[in-house]
Write a protein that holds these residues in place. Structure first.
Motif, PDB file in Angstrom:
ATOM      1  N   ASN A  72     -40.571  47.306  35.118  1.00 42.81           N
ATOM      2  CA  ASN A  72     -40.656  46.238  35.879  1.00 42.81           C
ATOM      3  C   ASN A  72     -41.547  45.039  35.115  1.00 42.81           C
ATOM      4  OD1 ASN A  72     -40.242  48.136  38.338  1.00 42.81           O
ATOM      5  ND2 ASN A  72     -38.997  46.529  38.363  1.00 42.81           N
ATOM      6  N   VAL A  73     -42.429  45.526  34.336  1.00 40.96           N
ATOM      7  CA  VAL A  73     -43.657  44.456  33.646  1.00 40.96           C
ATOM      8  C   VAL A  73     -43.030  43.716  32.602  1.00 40.96           C
ATOM      9  CG1 VAL A  73     -45.551  44.497  32.370  1.00 40.96           C
ATOM     10  CG2 VAL A  73     -45.238  46.133  33.992  1.00 40.96           C
ATOM     11  N   VAL A  74     -43.096  42.431  32.754  1.00 37.44           N
ATOM     12  CA  VAL A  74     -42.360  41.314  32.046  1.00 37.44           C
ATOM     13  C   VAL A  74     -43.185  40.781  31.000  1.00 37.44           C
ATOM     14  CG1 VAL A  74     -40.414  40.937  33.143  1.00 37.44           C
ATOM     15  CG2 VAL A  74     -42.418  39.606  33.629  1.00 37.44           C
ATOM     16  N   LYS A  75     -44.670  40.897  31.296  1.00 37.08           N
ATOM     17  CA  LYS A  75     -45.878  40.178  30.514  1.00 37.08           C
ATOM     18  C   LYS A  75     -46.999  40.875  30.731  1.00 37.08           C
ATOM     19  CE  LYS A  75     -47.566  36.357  28.477  1.00 37.08           C
ATOM     20  NZ  LYS A  75     -49.085  37.102  28.426  1.00 37.08           N
ATOM     21  N   SER A  76     -47.943  41.222  29.669  1.00 35.33           N
ATOM     22  CA  SER A  76     -48.945  41.624  29.809  1.00 35.33           C
ATOM     23  C   SER A  76     -50.067  41.193  28.842  1.00 35.33           C
ATOM     24  CB  SER A  76     -49.049  43.118  29.688  1.00 35.33           C
ATOM     25  OG  SER A  76     -48.710  43.509  28.367  1.00 35.33           O
ATOM     26  N   THR A  77     -51.516  41.291  29.166  1.00 35.54           N
ATOM     27  CA  THR A  77     -52.605  40.799  28.409  1.00 35.54           C
ATOM     28  C   THR A  77     -53.279  41.819  27.977  1.00 35.54           C
ATOM     29  OG1 THR A  77     -52.216  38.442  29.359  1.00 35.54           O
ATOM     30  CG2 THR A  77     -54.007  38.943  28.066  1.00 35.54           C
ATOM     31  N   ILE A  78     -53.697  42.166  26.839  1.00 29.60           N
ATOM     32  CA  ILE A  78     -54.854  42.845  26.476  1.00 29.60           C
ATOM     33  C   ILE A  78     -56.119  42.316  25.923  1.00 29.60           C
ATOM     34  CG2 ILE A  78     -55.133  44.958  25.103  1.00 29.60           C
ATOM     35  CD1 ILE A  78     -52.476  45.598  24.905  1.00 29.60           C
ATOM     36  N   PHE A  79     -57.280  42.643  26.546  1.00 31.66           N
ATOM     37  CA  PHE A  79     -58.357  41.997  26.206  1.00 31.66           C
ATOM     38  C   PHE A  79     -59.373  43.121  25.579  1.00 31.66           C
ATOM     39  CE2 PHE A  79     -56.982  39.573  30.099  1.00 31.66           C
ATOM     40  CZ  PHE A  79     -57.080  38.647  29.536  1.00 31.66           C
ATOM     41  N   LEU A  80     -59.727  42.993  24.276  1.00 24.90           N
ATOM     42  CA  LEU A  80     -60.562  43.945  23.538  1.00 24.90           C
ATOM     43  C   LEU A  80     -61.804  43.496  23.084  1.00 24.90           C
ATOM     44  CD1 LEU A  80     -57.794  45.314  20.959  1.00 24.90           C
ATOM     45  CD2 LEU A  80     -58.640  46.382  23.044  1.00 24.90           C
ATOM     46  N   SER A  95     -46.788  53.709  24.361  1.00 29.31           N
ATOM     47  CA  SER A  95     -46.246  55.045  24.985  1.00 29.31           C
ATOM     48  C   SER A  95     -45.589  54.646  26.487  1.00 29.31           C
ATOM     49  CB  SER A  95     -47.186  55.963  24.859  1.00 29.31           C
ATOM     50  OG  SER A  95     -48.345  56.028  25.897  1.00 29.31           O
ATOM     51  N   TYR A  96     -45.964  53.724  27.028  1.00 22.32           N
ATOM     52  CA  TYR A  96     -45.667  53.337  28.628  1.00 22.32           C
ATOM     53  C   TYR A  96     -44.433  52.575  28.455  1.00 22.32           C
ATOM     54  CZ  TYR A  96     -49.893  55.331  30.272  1.00 22.32           C
ATOM     55  OH  TYR A  96     -50.859  56.376  30.609  1.00 22.32           O
ATOM     56  N   PHE A  97     -44.088  51.898  27.327  1.00 25.74           N
ATOM     57  CA  PHE A  97     -42.892  50.881  27.028  1.00 25.74           C
ATOM     58  C   PHE A  97     -41.948  51.286  25.921  1.00 25.74           C
ATOM     59  CE2 PHE A  97     -46.595  48.739  28.910  1.00 25.74           C
ATOM     60  CZ  PHE A  97     -46.039  48.165  30.081  1.00 25.74           C
ATOM     61  N   LYS A  98     -41.254  52.475  26.125  1.00 30.73           N
ATOM     62  CA  LYS A  98     -40.368  53.339  25.179  1.00 30.73           C
ATOM     63  C   LYS A  98     -39.205  52.157  24.816  1.00 30.73           C
ATOM     64  CE  LYS A  98     -42.002  57.348  25.266  1.00 30.73           C
ATOM     65  NZ  LYS A  98     -43.259  57.695  24.545  1.00 30.73           N
ATOM     66  N   THR A  99     -38.678  51.342  25.684  1.00 32.74           N
ATOM     67  CA  THR A  99     -37.599  50.474  25.456  1.00 32.74           C
ATOM     68  C   THR A  99     -38.261  49.326  26.154  1.00 32.74           C
ATOM     69  OG1 THR A  99     -36.331  51.224  27.275  1.00 32.74           O
ATOM     70  CG2 THR A  99     -35.924  52.329  25.275  1.00 32.74           C
ATOM     71  N   ALA A 100     -37.512  48.181  25.725  1.00 31.40           N
ATOM     72  CA  ALA A 100     -37.731  46.754  25.861  1.00 31.40           C
ATOM     73  C   ALA A 100     -39.136  46.338  26.383  1.00 31.40           C
ATOM     74  CB  ALA A 100     -36.530  46.654  27.378  1.00 31.40           C
ATOM     75  N   PRO A 101     -39.892  46.510  25.611  1.00 27.77           N
ATOM     76  CA  PRO A 101     -41.327  46.259  25.913  1.00 27.77           C
ATOM     77  C   PRO A 101     -41.764  44.919  26.442  1.00 27.77           C
ATOM     78  CG  PRO A 101     -41.329  46.360  23.914  1.00 27.77           C
ATOM     79  CD  PRO A 101     -39.925  46.893  24.156  1.00 27.77           C
ATOM     80  N   PRO A 102     -42.520  44.630  27.173  1.00 28.31           N
ATOM     81  CA  PRO A 102     -42.708  43.074  27.781  1.00 28.31           C
ATOM     82  C   PRO A 102     -43.468  42.307  26.874  1.00 28.31           C
ATOM     83  CG  PRO A 102     -44.565  44.526  28.671  1.00 28.31           C
ATOM     84  CD  PRO A 102     -43.682  45.391  27.930  1.00 28.31           C
ATOM     85  N   ALA A 103     -43.236  41.139  27.018  1.00 29.52           N
ATOM     86  CA  ALA A 103     -43.982  40.129  26.285  1.00 29.52           C
ATOM     87  C   ALA A 103     -45.603  40.415  26.359  1.00 29.52           C
ATOM     88  CB  ALA A 103     -43.741  38.515  26.876  1.00 29.52           C
ATOM     89  N   ARG A 104     -46.263  40.315  25.400  1.00 29.72           N
ATOM     90  CA  ARG A 104     -47.796  40.252  25.520  1.00 29.72           C
ATOM     91  C   ARG A 104     -48.750  39.459  24.400  1.00 29.72           C
ATOM     92  NH1 ARG A 104     -49.359  46.024  22.755  1.00 29.72           N
ATOM     93  NH2 ARG A 104     -49.684  44.686  21.007  1.00 29.72           N
ATOM     94  N   ILE A 120     -56.804  45.249  30.823  1.00 25.20           N
ATOM     95  CA  ILE A 120     -55.360  44.959  30.543  1.00 25.20           C
ATOM     96  C   ILE A 120     -54.710  44.391  32.259  1.00 25.20           C
ATOM     97  CG2 ILE A 120     -52.920  45.542  30.217  1.00 25.20           C
ATOM     98  CD1 ILE A 120     -54.082  47.971  28.572  1.00 25.20           C
ATOM     99  N   SER A 121     -54.094  43.263  31.894  1.00 28.06           N
ATOM    100  CA  SER A 121     -53.424  42.591  33.298  1.00 28.06           C
ATOM    101  C   SER A 121     -51.925  42.534  32.921  1.00 28.06           C
ATOM    102  CB  SER A 121     -54.039  41.386  33.656  1.00 28.06           C
ATOM    103  OG  SER A 121     -53.726  40.574  32.504  1.00 28.06           O
ATOM    104  N   CYS A 122     -51.376  42.374  33.912  1.00 28.17           N
ATOM    105  CA  CYS A 122     -49.690  42.258  33.512  1.00 28.17           C
ATOM    106  C   CYS A 122     -48.949  41.553  34.882  1.00 28.17           C
ATOM    107  CB  CYS A 122     -49.144  43.549  33.477  1.00 28.17           C
ATOM    108  SG  CYS A 122     -49.132  44.958  34.834  1.00 28.17           S
ATOM    109  N   ILE A 123     -47.814  41.142  34.625  1.00 29.83           N
ATOM    110  CA  ILE A 123     -46.910  40.550  35.606  1.00 29.83           C
ATOM    111  C   ILE A 123     -45.713  41.363  35.614  1.00 29.83           C
ATOM    112  CG2 ILE A 123     -45.677  38.432  36.245  1.00 29.83           C
ATOM    113  CD1 ILE A 123     -47.800  36.864  34.539  1.00 29.83           C
ATOM    114  N   ALA A 124     -45.131  41.567  36.787  1.00 24.72           N
ATOM    115  CA  ALA A 124     -43.989  42.361  36.766  1.00 24.72           C
ATOM    116  C   ALA A 124     -42.935  41.664  37.841  1.00 24.72           C
ATOM    117  CB  ALA A 124     -44.130  43.955  37.350  1.00 24.72           C
ATOM    118  N   VAL A 125     -41.747  42.095  37.572  1.00 28.33           N
ATOM    119  CA  VAL A 125     -40.892  41.446  38.534  1.00 28.33           C
ATOM    120  C   VAL A 125     -39.777  42.323  39.021  1.00 28.33           C
ATOM    121  CG1 VAL A 125     -39.155  40.838  36.471  1.00 28.33           C
ATOM    122  CG2 VAL A 125     -38.980  39.344  38.511  1.00 28.33           C
ATOM    123  N   LYS A 126     -39.537  42.246  40.424  1.00 27.03           N
ATOM    124  CA  LYS A 126     -38.454  43.131  41.009  1.00 27.03           C
ATOM    125  C   LYS A 126     -37.263  42.821  40.627  1.00 27.03           C
ATOM    126  CE  LYS A 126     -40.707  44.388  45.103  1.00 27.03           C
ATOM    127  NZ  LYS A 126     -41.002  44.892  46.634  1.00 27.03           N
TER     128      LYS A 126
END
Length: 126
Positions: A72-80, A95-104, A120-126
């Motif tokens: 359900n995740v459509v967007k994530s941000t990784i801060f390093l 490894s958590y997004f085998k197909t159709a990874p979200p925007a990032r 890491i933060s993220c936005i998901a959609v139902k």
């Protein structure tokens, strides 16, 4: 539009005036998660792979509390803290997004809460 606070007892408590996640309509906004182990209350920062796995676990617990998963995740941000860690973080994250990874986006920052190495933060959609 409805607005609901989402909380997972399996994920770390917020360390400031914010919620683990907020659901607004069909969107779920998950606050940045760090490698804080809920049962022990300890940070896991011994190596970037273990740290990233715990961050992803914490995100997963919040997603589950909302009845969602990583698909359900459509967007994530990784801060390093150090962009040199990107290949290892990217491998774990991927490894958590085998197909159709979200925007990032991935951003190197000078400092993160509790001096962790990744958040890491993220936005998901139902």
């Amino acid at each position: 539009m409805t607005r609901e606070i989402i909380y997972s007892p399996q994920a770390p408590e917020p360390i400031g005036p914010y919620s683990q996640a907020v659901q607004a309509g069909n969107l779920l906004f998950i606050s940045g998660q760090i490698a804080l182990d809920k049962p022990s209350g300890q940070l896991v920062t011994s190596d970037i792979v273990s740290e990233t796995k715990l961050v992803m676990y914490n995100l997963e617990q919040i997603l589950k509390a909302a009845g969602l998963d990583f698909s359900n995740v459509v967007k994530s941000t990784i801060f390093l803290k150090d962009m040199n860690a990107f290949p290892k973080v990217n491998e774990v994250y991927g490894s958590y997004f085998k197909t159709a990874p979200p925007a990032r986006e991935t951003v190197e920052v000078s400092r993160l809460p509790k001096d962790v190495n990744v958040e890491i933060s993220c936005i998901a959609v139902k």
